[in-house]
Scaffold this motif. Sequence first.
Motif, PDB file in Angstrom:
ATOM      1  N   ASN A  76       0.691  -1.506   0.021  1.00 51.26           N
ATOM      2  CA  ASN A  76      -0.243  -0.403   0.086  1.00 51.26           C
ATOM      3  C   ASN A  76       1.208   1.331  -0.486  1.00 51.26           C
ATOM      4  N   VAL A  77       1.770   1.183   1.105  1.00 47.47           N
ATOM      5  CA  VAL A  77       2.749   2.630   0.053  1.00 47.47           C
ATOM      6  C   VAL A  77       3.242   2.425  -0.450  1.00 47.47           C
ATOM      7  N   VAL A  78       4.181   1.362  -1.423  1.00 47.15           N
ATOM      8  CA  VAL A  78       4.449   1.610  -2.421  1.00 47.15           C
ATOM      9  C   VAL A  78       3.476   1.747  -3.659  1.00 47.15           C
ATOM     10  N   ARG A  79       2.175   2.298  -3.815  1.00 47.12           N
ATOM     11  CA  ARG A  79       1.387   2.165  -3.947  1.00 47.12           C
ATOM     12  C   ARG A  79       0.749   3.330  -3.885  1.00 47.12           C
ATOM     13  N   GLY A  80       0.787   4.336  -2.856  1.00 48.76           N
ATOM     14  CA  GLY A  80       0.716   5.975  -2.397  1.00 48.76           C
ATOM     15  C   GLY A  80       1.479   6.478  -3.139  1.00 48.76           C
ATOM     16  N   LEU A  81       2.392   6.069  -3.259  1.00 45.83           N
ATOM     17  CA  LEU A  81       3.534   6.874  -3.103  1.00 45.83           C
ATOM     18  C   LEU A  81       3.954   7.241  -4.566  1.00 45.83           C
ATOM     19  N   LYS A  82       4.027   5.960  -5.220  1.00 44.63           N
ATOM     20  CA  LYS A  82       3.444   5.779  -6.759  1.00 44.63           C
ATOM     21  C   LYS A  82       2.919   6.953  -7.650  1.00 44.63           C
TER      22      LYS A  82
END
Length: 281
Positions: A76-82
Amino acid sequence: MTEVENGLCDCILVWSIDRLSRNVGDVERVISLLEDGRLKQIRTPSQEFKNEPFHKYMLVQAVANAKLENDQKGVNVVRGLKSKIRDGNWIGWARIGYENFGNKKGQKWVDKDPIRFEIVKSCWEMMATDSYSMPQIKEYAEKSGLRARTTRRQPEGAMVGINTYYGMFSNPFYIGKMRVGNSHSGKGVKIFAETKELLARGELEGELCEDSVVIKGNHPPMVSEDLFYRVQEILKKRGLRHHSAMPRIHNYLFACLIHCKQCGCATVTEEKRKYKCSHCQ
């Protein structure tokens, strides 16, 4: 766990099983101690786990659920950063001269620092004249009131280190762009891969570099691109090519391949020429 193995205690009191471990591999160690009798039970406020088949099954399930939750948070963190990168928003602390802003709705953005922006801009203009050394620019900035951001490590009023100035003068952040990812150092490897994928699919406009992606950001630029690349040439001329954002001139085949056995640092590759006559060579 070491105390249990040494027989100093035979019971573990813990608030929740995910506080004990989030790694499925650690469950084998715990179950082994339960079956050996060295560990009598694991007790939480609502559950207890003993050397019984159902209890051991529930212990594995609790740790597996904690592992799933932990891994899902990373996704979820990587998706939000992307998503933030796709929108052109900076994903970390703002560089010196800028400041992070936010509102009650959870929206965050980077804008000009009302105190430091003009001071840092003057430092860029001084560097572009090629008439000032880095210590002179640092001295001017300190006299103008430039101080580092207050953090847990840096007290209020701490001076900005000279290495920060070298990094500042080679960072495309100051022309309104963002450098995302650093695959060589191991930092931001996932973000670098995700951003490269967006770039390849045409969902993002940017430039693919050796170990990062440079894309346009939403923050206001401090200097023009002409001034930025003029500073890069000055850094290169002064022998500070490793601080310059310009690409390297020589790409040695075996660079950074051999490392010192004692300290682990990579060997340095140099190109040297020796002539009998400096005129006719």
